[in-house]
Design a protein around this motif. Structure first.
Motif, short mmCIF file in Angstrom:
data_model
loop_
_atom_site.label_atom_id
_atom_site.label_comp_id
_atom_site.label_asym_id
_atom_site.label_seq_id
_atom_site.Cartn_x
_atom_site.Cartn_y
_atom_site.Cartn_z
N GLN A 185 12.32 6.67 -6.24
CA GLN A 185 12.23 5.48 -5.39
C GLN A 185 13.55 5.20 -4.69
OE1 GLN A 185 10.78 2.96 -8.55
NE2 GLN A 185 8.72 2.86 -7.69
N GLU A 197 13.82 7.52 -1.79
CA GLU A 197 13.02 7.08 -0.65
C GLU A 197 13.75 5.99 0.13
OE1 GLU A 197 8.60 5.20 0.43
OE2 GLU A 197 9.09 5.76 -1.64
N THR A 199 8.51 -10.09 -3.68
CA THR A 199 7.99 -9.58 -4.95
C THR A 199 8.21 -10.60 -6.07
OG1 THR A 199 8.48 -7.31 -4.23
CG2 THR A 199 8.09 -7.66 -6.58
N GLY A 254 6.69 -0.71 -8.15
CA GLY A 254 5.75 -0.18 -7.18
C GLY A 254 5.37 -1.20 -6.13
N TYR A 255 5.22 -2.47 -6.57
CA TYR A 255 4.89 -3.54 -5.64
C TYR A 255 6.05 -3.76 -4.67
CZ TYR A 255 2.69 -7.89 -4.06
OH TYR A 255 2.07 -8.85 -3.31
N MET A 266 8.25 -1.51 -3.66
CA MET A 266 8.27 -0.41 -2.71
C MET A 266 7.19 -0.60 -1.65
SD MET A 266 10.84 1.38 -3.56
CE MET A 266 10.55 2.77 -2.45
N LYS A 267 6.02 -1.11 -2.05
CA LYS A 267 4.96 -1.40 -1.10
C LYS A 267 5.40 -2.48 -0.11
CE LYS A 267 0.57 -1.48 0.36
NZ LYS A 267 -0.01 -0.39 1.18
N ALA A 268 6.09 -3.50 -0.64
CA ALA A 268 6.60 -4.57 0.23
C ALA A 268 7.63 -4.02 1.22
CB ALA A 268 7.21 -5.68 -0.63
N ARG A 273 7.78 -0.80 2.36
CA ARG A 273 7.11 0.07 3.33
C ARG A 273 6.37 -0.73 4.39
NH1 ARG A 273 5.08 2.39 -1.62
NH2 ARG A 273 6.48 4.04 -2.36
N ASP A 274 5.73 -1.83 3.98
CA ASP A 274 4.91 -2.61 4.90
C ASP A 274 5.64 -3.82 5.48
OD1 ASP A 274 2.93 -0.82 4.35
OD2 ASP A 274 1.88 -2.10 2.91
N TRP A 279 6.73 -6.61 4.09
CA TRP A 279 6.21 -7.91 3.68
C TRP A 279 7.38 -8.87 3.46
CZ3 TRP A 279 2.57 -5.74 -0.69
CH2 TRP A 279 1.46 -5.13 -0.07
#
Length: 506
Positions: free
Chosen positions: A333, A336, A356, A371-372, A374-376, A378-379, A381
């Motif tokens: 992570q 990335e 988060t 994981g949440y 990383m999603k935030a 990428r998108d 948020w």
């Protein structure tokens, strides 16, 4: 190696010395040195240790100034460090190797005590030098180049060969470097450590600025001119000397018009775009009868927002620790994040962290917080203004409920209801004022923003708020305040108060 024109431009490595730094494995010239018999004056590294660590001194200074309501002029230790002017003499070194040394010396400067070896996570080290690649072979090559940088000390005059009575000493700028199991270990010669940790003559080196450069010549010029910013200009510098600063250059660099077009002008442009100084240059010929330009000097000016930039730079070290300690991101992570640093700025990462945390507190993250997060990222948020207001209102309502529950039971229900209504009205009004103040702040120019931040940090309310949250003004940046719902709310209230006072005086 570079023949120094004026010895006063460089702080001695040890008292009474003048030194040179070169990253080339071999050199055919050596500098003269005054009182070089003190080159290795002490074989005991204990003698060079500071009595009080830079961090302790900065904290003590902050506490004294904070209590007096004086502005804090020194930046947080995580942003950068006070670099010895001597280290601006590094020449013939590429950009990645300069960043490698910056990261290593930053770690040395921030430790509470000197160490025989420094051992940190490799991801942390790469984060500090903004090395965004997974190519460890290339990183080893960079470390090798950094190890080739040496200090040479001698009292042999340049016009004769050395004899057995002359002094000659040489030490690497960084010694052992080892990568193993996701960690990096390195050491620095004990003679250098005191000059990294407690320099006599120094300048502030921002890791954010130093890692923003993409051109070797731009970084080399920036390093060289930093000690001269206060004076407003440098001395005249031979062009043949300046051409050695970034290392190897193309053959066309020897011709001024090509050197100017392909190297000098792009470097000056980048310095003016990414750094905290404005720079221009003047040139001259060797003599009035010559047409060959062979001298250059730089005219310097600190940008008006330089102090604010230093104080508000995102704290790479702090962000890394939050991601590692709070969210336990994996090496994959972190890799990335490194690969997306062009778009995943520190501000964006802070927004993802805040978002988060908000979802965690509401019980909406069911599986992996990392994981949440990383999603935030990428998108992209982030919390909306409506969500911030909701959090503030809910927190204040909860406090009111607790307070109301502690009131005597005999208080008539109608009185309690009236008080609650007035409190709700007051909360709504204060939230509206905070929102208006925040909007006014965001629309203000940089100078006004700086004044608002400084005013709130030194105000009674600001001091109490920061103390309650166990924060230091030197560590609090604009992005930190705006990302924190409580700090942002109180800053908005402060700005609204300034707005009201301004209207009343008209």
């Amino acid at each position: 190696m570079i023949r120094r024109q004026r010895k006063t431009q460089v702080e001695p490595l040890l008292e009474g010395e003048v030194c040179c730094v070169d990253s080339s494995p071999t050199g055919d010239k050596v500098h003269d040195f005054n009182r070089a018999d003190h080159a290795m004056a002490s074989d005991n590294p204990q003698e060079g240790r500071t009595k009080t660590t830079p961090r302790q001194m900065a904290l003590a200074l902050f506490e004294d100034m904070f209590d007096l309501g004086l502005p804090v002029n020194e930046s947080s230790r995580e942003i950068g460090y006070q670099r010895n002017n001597f280290f601006t003499e590094i020449v013939n070194m590429g950009l990645p190797a300069r960043r490698f040394l910056d990261a290593a010396y930053f770690i040395v400067a921030q430790e509470s005590q000197p160490q025989d070896q420094y051992d940190v996570e490799l991801n942390y080290f790469k984060w500090l030098m903004r090395y965004d690649s997974r190519n460890l072979k290339h990183l080893r090559t960079i470390a090798d180049e950094a190890q080739n940088a040496k200090i040479r000390v001698t009292n042999t005059p340049s016009d004769r060969d050395p004899n057995e009575n002359d002094l000659w000493a040489q030490v690497q700028l960084i010694g052992l470097v080892a990568f193993h199991r996701g960690r990096v270990r390195f050491d620095v010669h004990p003679t250098l450590v005191p000059h990294i940790r407690d320099p006599r003559t120094s300048h502030w080196l921002s890791l954010r600025i130093s890692t923003a450069f993409t051109r070797s010549l731009a970084r080399a010029i920036y390093d060289k001119v930093l000690p001269s910013v206060a004076a407003g200009r440098t001395d005249w510098i031979p062009l043949e000397v300046m051409r050695t600063w970034p290392g190897k250059m193309g053959a066309n660099a020897a011709i001024f018009k090509y050197f100017k077009r392909d190297w000098l002008e792009p470097a000056v442009k980048e310095i003016n775009e990414v750094s905290d100084i404005e720079l221009s240059y003047e040139t001259r010929t060797e003599s009035t009868s010559s047409k060959k330009i062979d001298r250059i000097r730089f005219v310097l000016k600190r940008k008006e927002t330089a102090d604010a930039v230093m104080a508000s730079l995102a704290d790479a070290s702090h962000v890394y620790k939050v991601l590692k300690d709070e969210f336990n991101l994996s090496s994959r992570q972190f890799s990335e994040i490194s690969e997306n640093r062009d778009t995943w700025t520190d501000e964006r990462i802070q927004q993802a962290i805040e978002y988060t945390r908000f979802r965690l507190h509401r019980g909406q993250v069911k599986k992996s917080p990392s994981g949440y997060l990383m999603k935030a990222l990428r998108d992209n948020w982030k919390m909306s203004e409506a969500e911030r207001t909701m959090v503030d209102v809910q927190a204040k309502l909860l406090g009111s409920d607790v307070q109301a529950g502690a009131e005597p039971a005999e208080v008539p229900a109608s009185v309690a209801q009236s008080i609650a209504s007035k409190e709700e009205e007051s909360r709504s009004r204060m939230n509206e004022e905070a929102t208006l103040g925040r909007e006014h702040y965001l629309a203000a120019d940089e100078r006004s923003k700086r004044d608002f931040i400084r005013g709130w940090v030194t105000s009674r309310e600001g001091k109490l708020m920061l103390r309650r949250m166990k924060l230091e003004p030197a560590d609090v940046t604009e992005s930190d305040i705006l990302a924190n719902t409580e700090l942002g709310w109180y800053l908005g209230q402060f700005v609204f108060g300034r707005m009201s006072a301004s209207r009343a005086s008209k």
